[in-house]
Scaffold this motif. Structure first.
Motif, PDB file in Angstrom:
ATOM      1  N   PHE A   1      -8.797 -17.869  33.342  1.00  0.00           N
ATOM      2  CA  PHE A   1      -8.074 -18.260  34.544  1.00  0.00           C
ATOM      3  C   PHE A   1      -8.576 -17.443  35.718  1.00  0.00           C
ATOM      4  CE2 PHE A   1      -5.259 -18.844  30.998  1.00  0.00           C
ATOM      5  CZ  PHE A   1      -4.508 -19.973  31.281  1.00  0.00           C
ATOM      6  N   ASP A   2      -8.461 -17.995  36.911  1.00  0.00           N
ATOM      7  CA  ASP A   2      -8.726 -17.232  38.121  1.00  0.00           C
ATOM      8  C   ASP A   2      -7.653 -16.164  38.276  1.00  0.00           C
ATOM      9  OD1 ASP A   2     -10.897 -18.866  38.638  1.00  0.00           O
ATOM     10  OD2 ASP A   2      -9.807 -20.175  40.007  1.00  0.00           O
ATOM     11  N   PRO A   3      -7.877 -15.167  39.142  1.00  0.00           N
ATOM     12  CA  PRO A   3      -6.907 -14.081  39.292  1.00  0.00           C
ATOM     13  C   PRO A   3      -5.471 -14.518  39.614  1.00  0.00           C
ATOM     14  CG  PRO A   3      -8.970 -13.426  40.274  1.00  0.00           C
ATOM     15  CD  PRO A   3      -9.118 -14.883  39.881  1.00  0.00           C
ATOM     16  N   GLU A   4      -5.309 -15.610  40.306  1.00  0.00           N
ATOM     17  CA  GLU A   4      -3.963 -16.083  40.639  1.00  0.00           C
ATOM     18  C   GLU A   4      -3.350 -16.891  39.503  1.00  0.00           C
ATOM     19  OE1 GLU A   4      -6.696 -16.891  42.718  1.00  0.00           O
ATOM     20  OE2 GLU A   4      -6.375 -15.014  43.799  1.00  0.00           O
ATOM     21  N   GLY A   5      -4.091 -17.075  38.408  1.00  0.00           N
ATOM     22  CA  GLY A   5      -3.591 -17.841  37.272  1.00  0.00           C
ATOM     23  C   GLY A   5      -3.956 -19.309  37.321  1.00  0.00           C
ATOM     24  N   GLY A   6      -4.730 -19.712  38.304  1.00  0.00           N
ATOM     25  CA  GLY A   6      -5.121 -21.117  38.427  1.00  0.00           C
ATOM     26  C   GLY A   6      -6.449 -21.408  37.765  1.00  0.00           C
ATOM     27  N   ASN A   7      -6.828 -22.654  37.781  1.00  0.00           N
ATOM     28  CA  ASN A   7      -8.112 -23.141  37.292  1.00  0.00           C
ATOM     29  C   ASN A   7      -8.375 -22.759  35.835  1.00  0.00           C
ATOM     30  OD1 ASN A   7     -10.573 -24.492  37.470  1.00  0.00           O
ATOM     31  ND2 ASN A   7     -11.643 -22.709  38.295  1.00  0.00           N
ATOM     32  N   PRO A   8      -7.435 -23.040  34.908  1.00  0.00           N
ATOM     33  CA  PRO A   8      -7.696 -22.707  33.499  1.00  0.00           C
ATOM     34  C   PRO A   8      -8.836 -23.544  32.944  1.00  0.00           C
ATOM     35  CG  PRO A   8      -5.726 -24.050  33.675  1.00  0.00           C
ATOM     36  CD  PRO A   8      -6.168 -23.741  35.074  1.00  0.00           C
ATOM     37  N   ARG A   9      -9.748 -22.886  32.247  1.00  0.00           N
ATOM     38  CA  ARG A   9     -10.871 -23.605  31.642  1.00  0.00           C
ATOM     39  C   ARG A   9     -11.247 -22.934  30.325  1.00  0.00           C
ATOM     40  NH1 ARG A   9     -11.368 -20.766  35.898  1.00  0.00           N
ATOM     41  NH2 ARG A   9     -13.074 -19.357  36.344  1.00  0.00           N
ATOM     42  N   VAL A  10     -11.757 -23.745  29.431  1.00  0.00           N
ATOM     43  CA  VAL A  10     -12.178 -23.236  28.135  1.00  0.00           C
ATOM     44  C   VAL A  10     -13.457 -22.426  28.316  1.00  0.00           C
ATOM     45  CG1 VAL A  10     -12.955 -23.853  25.819  1.00  0.00           C
ATOM     46  CG2 VAL A  10     -11.084 -25.129  26.883  1.00  0.00           C
ATOM     47  N   LEU A  11     -13.421 -21.197  27.858  1.00  0.00           N
ATOM     48  CA  LEU A  11     -14.588 -20.318  27.898  1.00  0.00           C
ATOM     49  C   LEU A  11     -15.360 -20.411  26.589  1.00  0.00           C
ATOM     50  CD1 LEU A  11     -16.050 -17.959  29.437  1.00  0.00           C
ATOM     51  CD2 LEU A  11     -14.555 -16.422  28.164  1.00  0.00           C
ATOM     52  N   ILE A  12     -14.615 -20.426  25.466  1.00  0.00           N
ATOM     53  CA  ILE A  12     -15.192 -20.471  24.121  1.00  0.00           C
ATOM     54  C   ILE A  12     -14.322 -21.419  23.297  1.00  0.00           C
ATOM     55  CG2 ILE A  12     -15.660 -19.105  22.049  1.00  0.00           C
ATOM     56  CD1 ILE A  12     -15.897 -16.660  24.062  1.00  0.00           C
ATOM     57  N   SER A  13     -14.953 -22.279  22.475  1.00  0.00           N
ATOM     58  CA  SER A  13     -14.140 -23.277  21.776  1.00  0.00           C
ATOM     59  C   SER A  13     -14.478 -23.468  20.304  1.00  0.00           C
ATOM     60  CB  SER A  13     -14.270 -24.625  22.484  1.00  0.00           C
ATOM     61  OG  SER A  13     -15.606 -25.075  22.418  1.00  0.00           O
ATOM     62  N   ASP A  14     -15.252 -22.614  19.714  1.00  0.00           N
ATOM     63  CA  ASP A  14     -15.702 -22.865  18.340  1.00  0.00           C
ATOM     64  C   ASP A  14     -15.185 -21.836  17.342  1.00  0.00           C
ATOM     65  OD1 ASP A  14     -17.169 -20.763  19.376  1.00  0.00           O
ATOM     66  OD2 ASP A  14     -19.042 -21.381  18.465  1.00  0.00           O
ATOM     67  N   LEU A  15     -13.941 -21.392  17.516  1.00  0.00           N
ATOM     68  CA  LEU A  15     -13.408 -20.331  16.661  1.00  0.00           C
ATOM     69  C   LEU A  15     -12.341 -20.850  15.702  1.00  0.00           C
ATOM     70  CD1 LEU A  15     -13.083 -17.581  19.385  1.00  0.00           C
ATOM     71  CD2 LEU A  15     -14.855 -17.788  17.646  1.00  0.00           C
ATOM     72  N   GLN A  16     -12.135 -20.116  14.616  1.00  0.00           N
ATOM     73  CA  GLN A  16     -11.085 -20.422  13.647  1.00  0.00           C
ATOM     74  C   GLN A  16      -9.930 -19.440  13.861  1.00  0.00           C
ATOM     75  OE1 GLN A  16     -12.389 -20.905   9.540  1.00  0.00           O
ATOM     76  NE2 GLN A  16     -14.503 -21.055  10.267  1.00  0.00           N
ATOM     77  N   GLY A  17      -8.949 -19.856  14.628  1.00  0.00           N
ATOM     78  CA  GLY A  17      -7.776 -19.016  14.854  1.00  0.00           C
ATOM     79  C   GLY A  17      -8.048 -17.745  15.615  1.00  0.00           C
ATOM     80  N   PRO A  18      -8.642 -17.823  16.820  1.00  0.00           N
ATOM     81  CA  PRO A  18      -8.884 -16.597  17.576  1.00  0.00           C
ATOM     82  C   PRO A  18      -7.574 -15.885  17.878  1.00  0.00           C
ATOM     83  CG  PRO A  18      -9.099 -18.493  19.009  1.00  0.00           C
ATOM     84  CD  PRO A  18      -8.953 -19.014  17.613  1.00  0.00           C
ATOM     85  N   ASN A  19      -7.591 -14.580  17.777  1.00  0.00           N
ATOM     86  CA  ASN A  19      -6.374 -13.812  17.960  1.00  0.00           C
ATOM     87  C   ASN A  19      -6.607 -12.686  18.952  1.00  0.00           C
ATOM     88  OD1 ASN A  19      -4.198 -11.883  17.447  1.00  0.00           O
ATOM     89  ND2 ASN A  19      -3.655 -13.245  15.770  1.00  0.00           N
ATOM     90  N   GLY A  20      -7.170 -11.550  18.488  1.00  0.00           N
ATOM     91  CA  GLY A  20      -7.419 -10.413  19.364  1.00  0.00           C
ATOM     92  C   GLY A  20      -8.539 -10.705  20.346  1.00  0.00           C
ATOM     93  N   LEU A  21      -8.488 -10.020  21.482  1.00  0.00           N
ATOM     94  CA  LEU A  21      -9.437 -10.267  22.562  1.00  0.00           C
ATOM     95  C   LEU A  21      -9.641  -8.974  23.332  1.00  0.00           C
ATOM     96  CD1 LEU A  21     -10.882 -12.665  24.036  1.00  0.00           C
ATOM     97  CD2 LEU A  21      -8.833 -12.878  25.421  1.00  0.00           C
ATOM     98  N   MET A  22     -10.884  -8.655  23.676  1.00  0.00           N
ATOM     99  CA  MET A  22     -11.141  -7.446  24.451  1.00  0.00           C
ATOM    100  C   MET A  22     -12.479  -7.564  25.171  1.00  0.00           C
ATOM    101  SD  MET A  22     -10.161  -4.590  25.665  1.00  0.00           S
ATOM    102  CE  MET A  22      -8.536  -4.870  25.001  1.00  0.00           C
ATOM    103  N   LEU A  23     -12.580  -6.858  26.301  1.00  0.00           N
ATOM    104  CA  LEU A  23     -13.820  -6.752  27.052  1.00  0.00           C
ATOM    105  C   LEU A  23     -14.433  -5.383  26.803  1.00  0.00           C
ATOM    106  CD1 LEU A  23     -12.506  -8.163  30.439  1.00  0.00           C
ATOM    107  CD2 LEU A  23     -13.973  -9.361  28.807  1.00  0.00           C
ATOM    108  N   SER A  24     -15.760  -5.295  26.860  1.00  0.00           N
ATOM    109  CA  SER A  24     -16.428  -4.000  26.767  1.00  0.00           C
ATOM    110  C   SER A  24     -16.116  -3.207  28.039  1.00  0.00           C
ATOM    111  CB  SER A  24     -17.938  -4.202  26.608  1.00  0.00           C
ATOM    112  OG  SER A  24     -18.461  -4.872  27.746  1.00  0.00           O
TER     113      SER A  24
END
Length: 187
Positions: A49-72
């Motif tokens: 999402f953009d910083p204001e929470g708008g424009n949601p878009r799929v970034l990644i779509s080929d996962l089996q039950g994605p759960n945890g998420l982190m940036l380096s």
């Protein structure tokens, strides 16, 4: 501030020959520019999402039950855990364009468990911490398992906080634990 709620995304899972099925989001991470990333386990996707929470878009779509998420720490990589199959993956991330490329396997947790790979955090050395199953595991930026932090119950998430940012807090199914670390968290 007034307690009102704004819904940013109501994701659905498409099922051939059946009605769409509403699914929820699980984990969230925000980059320094304010872009918002969320996992949607039931749809196998990560949204941005953009910083204001708008424009949601799929970034990644080929996962089996994605759960945890982190940036380096430098935000050039994005990590995601697949809960039930207990695998972690990493992608190169262009934060300006919001494009993730070059998916690669990062790590796998064995033995199999009813509890899977859950929430994640990183330290200032770029080490990735992943809660579950039954411990918090710490991997180097290259995917080498450095440490396993045993917890009395299966952990669900972890983050750094406290004075100096070196206290690792771990949520369990019923309790919260903390342990002083030699490194510091970056978010």
């Amino acid at each position: 501030k007034d307690g009102s709620e704004t819904v940013l995304l109501e994701p659905v899972r498409k099922r051939e020959g059946k009605p769409d099925w509403r699914v929820g989001v699980n984990d969230v991470v925000v980059d320094r520019s304010g872009n918002i990333y969320v996992t949607v386990p039931g749809a196998g996707s990560i949204y941005r999402f953009d910083p204001e929470g708008g424009n949601p878009r799929v970034l990644i779509s080929d996962l089996q039950g994605p759960n945890g998420l982190m940036l380096s720490p430098d935000e050039n990589l994005i990590y995601a855990s697949e809960y039930k199959i207990q695998r972690l993956h990493v992608w190169d991330l262009d934060a300006k364009t919001g494009v993730a490329t070059n998916k690669r396997f990062f790590a796998e947790v064995k033995p199999e468990s009813d509890y899977g790979c859950d929430g994640m955090t990183v330290d200032d050395q770029g080490n990735l911490y992943c809660a579950g199953p039954h411990a918090v595991r710490v991997w180097s930026p290259g995917g080498e398992l450095l440490e396993t932090i045993k917890v009395p119950e299966s952990p669900t998430n972890c983050t750094f906080a406290g004075e100096g940012g070196s206290m690792l807090y771990i949520t369990g199914r019923q309790n919260v634990y903390r342990i002083e670390m030699a490194t510091k968290g970056v978010r």
